[in-house]
Structure formats: C-alpha cells, structure tokens
Design an enzyme around this catalytic site. Structure first.
Site, PDB file in Angstrom:
ATOM      1  N   TYR A   1       0.834  -1.202   0.000  1.00  0.00           N
ATOM      2  CA  TYR A   1       0.000   0.000   0.000  1.00  0.00           C
ATOM      3  C   TYR A   1       0.867   1.250   0.000  1.00  0.00           C
ATOM      4  O   TYR A   1       2.082   1.188   0.208  1.00  0.00           O
ATOM      5  CB  TYR A   1      -0.961   0.002   1.196  1.00  0.00           C
ATOM      6  CG  TYR A   1      -0.339   0.319   2.547  1.00  0.00           C
ATOM      7  CD1 TYR A   1       0.483  -0.596   3.195  1.00  0.00           C
ATOM      8  CD2 TYR A   1      -0.575   1.539   3.179  1.00  0.00           C
ATOM      9  CE1 TYR A   1       1.034  -0.303   4.430  1.00  0.00           C
ATOM     10  CE2 TYR A   1      -0.021   1.839   4.419  1.00  0.00           C
ATOM     11  CZ  TYR A   1       0.775   0.920   5.043  1.00  0.00           C
ATOM     12  OH  TYR A   1       1.332   1.213   6.259  1.00  0.00           O
TER      13      TYR A   1
ATOM     14  N   ARG B   1       8.271   4.131  -4.555  1.00  0.00           N
ATOM     15  CA  ARG B   1       8.318   3.085  -3.518  1.00  0.00           C
ATOM     16  C   ARG B   1       7.339   1.952  -3.840  1.00  0.00           C
ATOM     17  O   ARG B   1       7.628   0.783  -3.575  1.00  0.00           O
ATOM     18  CB  ARG B   1       8.033   3.681  -2.136  1.00  0.00           C
ATOM     19  CG  ARG B   1       8.272   2.658  -1.020  1.00  0.00           C
ATOM     20  CD  ARG B   1       8.200   3.278   0.350  1.00  0.00           C
ATOM     21  NE  ARG B   1       6.913   3.908   0.584  1.00  0.00           N
ATOM     22  CZ  ARG B   1       6.675   4.767   1.559  1.00  0.00           C
ATOM     23  NH1 ARG B   1       7.649   5.123   2.385  1.00  0.00           N
ATOM     24  NH2 ARG B   1       5.481   5.296   1.712  1.00  0.00           N
TER      25      ARG B   1
ATOM     26  N   ARG C   1      -6.982 -20.790  -2.260  1.00  0.00           N
ATOM     27  CA  ARG C   1      -5.952 -20.626  -1.230  1.00  0.00           C
ATOM     28  C   ARG C   1      -4.804 -21.616  -1.429  1.00  0.00           C
ATOM     29  O   ARG C   1      -5.012 -22.833  -1.447  1.00  0.00           O
ATOM     30  CB  ARG C   1      -6.557 -20.795   0.167  1.00  0.00           C
ATOM     31  CG  ARG C   1      -5.565 -20.480   1.283  1.00  0.00           C
ATOM     32  CD  ARG C   1      -6.236 -20.480   2.646  1.00  0.00           C
ATOM     33  NE  ARG C   1      -5.294 -20.104   3.689  1.00  0.00           N
ATOM     34  CZ  ARG C   1      -4.452 -20.955   4.291  1.00  0.00           C
ATOM     35  NH1 ARG C   1      -4.460 -22.229   3.962  1.00  0.00           N
ATOM     36  NH2 ARG C   1      -3.614 -20.516   5.213  1.00  0.00           N
TER      37      ARG C   1
ATOM     38  N   LYS D   1       6.452  -2.017   1.880  1.00  0.00           N
ATOM     39  CA  LYS D   1       5.271  -1.444   2.555  1.00  0.00           C
ATOM     40  C   LYS D   1       4.074  -2.382   2.406  1.00  0.00           C
ATOM     41  O   LYS D   1       3.152  -2.132   1.628  1.00  0.00           O
ATOM     42  CB  LYS D   1       4.971  -0.043   1.993  1.00  0.00           C
ATOM     43  CG  LYS D   1       4.076   0.791   2.911  1.00  0.00           C
ATOM     44  CD  LYS D   1       4.143   2.249   2.553  1.00  0.00           C
ATOM     45  CE  LYS D   1       3.127   3.107   3.267  1.00  0.00           C
ATOM     46  NZ  LYS D   1       3.258   3.140   4.724  1.00  0.00           N
TER      47      LYS D   1
ATOM     48  N   GLU E   1      11.632   2.352  14.535  1.00  0.00           N
ATOM     49  CA  GLU E   1      10.802   3.471  14.058  1.00  0.00           C
ATOM     50  C   GLU E   1       9.528   3.511  14.886  1.00  0.00           C
ATOM     51  O   GLU E   1       9.356   2.722  15.814  1.00  0.00           O
ATOM     52  CB  GLU E   1      10.506   3.314  12.561  1.00  0.00           C
ATOM     53  CG  GLU E   1       9.849   2.001  12.204  1.00  0.00           C
ATOM     54  CD  GLU E   1       9.730   1.739  10.701  1.00  0.00           C
ATOM     55  OE1 GLU E   1       9.686   2.711   9.917  1.00  0.00           O
ATOM     56  OE2 GLU E   1       9.649   0.561  10.338  1.00  0.00           O
TER      57      GLU E   1
ATOM     58  N   LEU F   1      10.880   1.178   7.322  1.00  0.00           N
ATOM     59  CA  LEU F   1      10.338   1.643   6.052  1.00  0.00           C
ATOM     60  C   LEU F   1      11.160   2.848   5.597  1.00  0.00           C
ATOM     61  O   LEU F   1      11.517   3.713   6.404  1.00  0.00           O
ATOM     62  CB  LEU F   1       8.867   2.057   6.219  1.00  0.00           C
ATOM     63  CG  LEU F   1       8.208   2.388   4.876  1.00  0.00           C
ATOM     64  CD1 LEU F   1       7.949   1.119   4.073  1.00  0.00           C
ATOM     65  CD2 LEU F   1       6.922   3.164   5.062  1.00  0.00           C
TER      66      LEU F   1
HETATM   67  N1  PDD Z   1       2.822   5.075   7.382  1.00  0.00           N
HETATM   68  N2  PDD Z   1       7.439   3.791   8.983  1.00  0.00           N
HETATM   69  C1  PDD Z   1       6.305   3.076   8.951  1.00  0.00           C
HETATM   70  C2  PDD Z   1       6.270   1.756   9.637  1.00  0.00           C
HETATM   71  C3  PDD Z   1       5.171   3.585   8.270  1.00  0.00           C
HETATM   72  O1  PDD Z   1       4.032   2.865   8.241  1.00  0.00           O
HETATM   73  C4  PDD Z   1       5.241   4.849   7.661  1.00  0.00           C
HETATM   74  C5  PDD Z   1       4.079   5.439   6.904  1.00  0.00           C
HETATM   75  C6  PDD Z   1       6.461   5.567   7.729  1.00  0.00           C
HETATM   76  C7  PDD Z   1       6.642   6.910   7.071  1.00  0.00           C
HETATM   77  O2  PDD Z   1       6.749   6.798   5.664  1.00  0.00           O
HETATM   78  P1  PDD Z   1       6.236   7.961   4.714  1.00  0.00           P
HETATM   79  O3  PDD Z   1       6.952   9.182   5.122  1.00  0.00           O
HETATM   80  O4  PDD Z   1       6.611   7.503   3.372  1.00  0.00           O
HETATM   81  O5  PDD Z   1       4.729   8.082   4.921  1.00  0.00           O
HETATM   82  C8  PDD Z   1       7.536   4.992   8.383  1.00  0.00           C
HETATM   83  C9  PDD Z   1       1.631   5.494   6.638  1.00  0.00           C
HETATM   84  C10 PDD Z   1       1.447   6.966   6.632  1.00  0.00           C
HETATM   85  C11 PDD Z   1       0.426   4.727   7.159  1.00  0.00           C
HETATM   86  O6  PDD Z   1       0.582   3.537   7.376  1.00  0.00           O
HETATM   87  O7  PDD Z   1      -0.654   5.300   7.302  1.00  0.00           O
END
Ligand code: PDD
Length: 283
Positions: free
Chosen positions: A33, A52, A100, A147, A179, A204
């Site tokens: 996503y 990405r 599945r 992601k 993170e 990420l």
């Molecule tokens: N989350 N680390 C993780 C685990 C994340 O899920 C996200 C983003 C980030 C920041 O990445 P970016 O700057 O590209 O949004 C770091 C999104 C916003 C979400 O899951 O809603």
C-alpha cells in the site's frame, strides 16, 4: 456522506465496492500500500510514493495492475471526484484472487483499490502540543522496507500505547529504536544533531524522511543516520517523527520522561515549517 472509491477499473460509491474473499490480500496479507497526503486538492510527493510502490512490487515479484503513471492519474481523478481538499489517498495492490495456496498463483489479476480520507493535515493538535510515546518490542517481520499491509504488530503496539494513555509506540529491537508504529523516529541531541536510524530492511524508507533529511542538510543542520536507544532519546534535547499523514510532528515525552521543558522543540517546529514551505513551492 458516501465517498467514491476506486476498485479494479471502476469508480463506485463506497457501499458498492467489493473484493473477493479469495483475494490474497485478505488471506495472506499478500498486498502492498501507499498513503499520499493531499493539501489544497493536490497530491504531495506522489513521485516518491509511486517509486516506492514500484520497489515494493519488485521485491515481492508482484505483477503491477498497470504502469504507476496510470495509477497516479487515477489517484488525481479520485481526489477530483471526491472534491478532496485536505487529507490523503490510500491505495492498495494485492496479488489478486486465487484458490488458497501458499504458492503464488499463476495468471491472477492484481487487485487495485483506492480511497480518500478527509482530515486536517496542515494544522493538527499533535503538531502544536507534541506526542507522548511509549516503547514497545518490535514484533514485526524482517522486511519492513517493503510497505506491506501486514500491520497487526504495529496496530497492537499502537493500541497498547493508547491503552497506556500515550499517543504512539516507538518500536525497539535489540535495544535500539527502529521506528514508530507508522512513522520514522528522530531525536535531536543536546549539541543539535538530528539522529535517525539508517536505511535497511529494519525500517520503512519513508518518503517524508528522505525529503526532511535533504531539507535539514540544506538548512545546515547536522544529520547522523545511526541507531539510538530509548535512554539516549530520553536524554535528548528534542524528538520528532515523520510520515505522509503527520509530516514532521514533535515528540515531547518518551516512556513518561518529558524532553526538555515538555514542549515541542525548535528543530522539529522549524523542520515542519520548512517541509510545508517546500511542498507549497513544489506546487
Ligand atoms: N505510514 N514507517 C512506517 C512503519 C510507516 O508505516 C510509515 C508510513 C512511515 C513513514 O513513511 P512515509 O513518510 O513515506 O509516509 C515509516 C503510513 C502513513 C500509514 O501507514 O498510514
């Protein structure tokens, strides 16, 4: 009011949108996503999000539903159809529906869904008063650079943080912060150096992170990409996090310890401003 969402080639009212129970996103979390912020009716940093997305597809050998330039055009159309001024667009690609089986199906058609979320992103309470975070063990898998929608460990950590009266969790592996539950984590040391974990499969590769670090360097701020501990963070001058939906948001308390005077720090406030200015200029 019902949104218009996008599902596999159609724009539909959200109540009418359907995905198969055999979809591998549902059965295996075999899905990736992106979340792209929207301000003044404009998608922000979408090139980074599309790049990405392509990388995630490649790493999982997942067929693309269409070229990312076409996905980006559909996102624009979705923003227009919903008359979205401020918020975000969520998009998800799955390997598609198939009976599945742990093996990847041959010839399955990838699923593509998108929806908008209207919410304030420019002016938020969190950006004014800062976040209180608590540490939690990082229970996620070993490819956090992809992601994927495997978000249960992050969801558990955020729920536990919420139940403990905090706003978010900072995840810890082998004694060091990886993170936040859905954002990248930073501290600012007492000598003014911005510290954030280096890129690897452990975190990420945030689109906001890349832009903010570039802007920080241009503003002559010192940046060090290395791991830090919760104890070092508690002793730091300030802390903050970045994500597509939160931009730069200050962190003011870690495991019950207030940073500095407990108010958002100068560096975090300045970086949020610089970042918002850069988005406005990019338009
Ligand atoms: N989350 N680390 C993780 C685990 C994340 O899920 C996200 C983003 C980030 C920041 O990445 P970016 O700057 O590209 O949004 C770091 C999104 C916003 C979400 O899951 O809603």
């Amino acid at each position: 009011m019902s949104r218009i969402v996008y599902v596999n080639g159609e724009f539909l009212p959200e109540e009418e949108a359907r995905v198969s129970i055999f979809d591998r996103g549902f059965l295996f979390a075999d899905a990736i996503y992106e979340v792209t912020p929207v301000l003044d009716g404009r998608l922000l940093e979408n090139e980074g999000h599309m790049a990405r997305l392509e990388r995630s597809l490649r790493e999982l050998a997942m067929p693309a539903p269409m070229p990312v330039s076409e996905i980006a055009a559909l996102m624009e159309e979705l923003v227009r159809r919903n008359d979205l001024r401020e918020g975000s667009v969520y998009l998800q690609v799955t390997r598609g529906a198939a009976d599945r089986d742990f093996l990847y199906p041959e010839g399955a058609t990838p699923t593509l869904v998108m929806f908008t979320q209207a919410r304030d992103v420019r002016e938020t309470r969190a950006s004014r008063v800062g976040l209180r975070v608590v540490s939690a063990p990082d229970l996620r898998w070993g490819r956090r650079d992809i992601k994927t929608v495997q978000l249960l460990a992050a969801s558990m950590a955020k729920q536990a943080a919420h139940d403990a009266g905090a706003d978010d969790a900072w995840l810890v592996q082998d004694g060091f912060v990886t993170e936040g539950s859905s954002n990248n984590a930073y501290i600012v040391t007492r000598d003014g150096t911005i510290v954030t974990r280096q890129l690897s499969n452990d975190i990420l590769h945030g689109v906001t992170r890349a832009s903010v670090l570039k802007l920080a360097s241009e503003a002559q701020l010192r940046v060090e990409e290395r791991p830090f501990t919760i104890a070092e963070a508690q002793d730091a001058a300030e802390a903050f996090m970045t994500s597509a939906s939160a931009f730069v948001t200050p962190v003011v308390e870690i495991d019950g310890v207030k940073l500095g005077d407990g108010a958002p720090g100068q560096v975090a406030r300045r970086l949020r401003e610089i970042y918002l200015d850069s988005l406005a200029e990019a338009g």
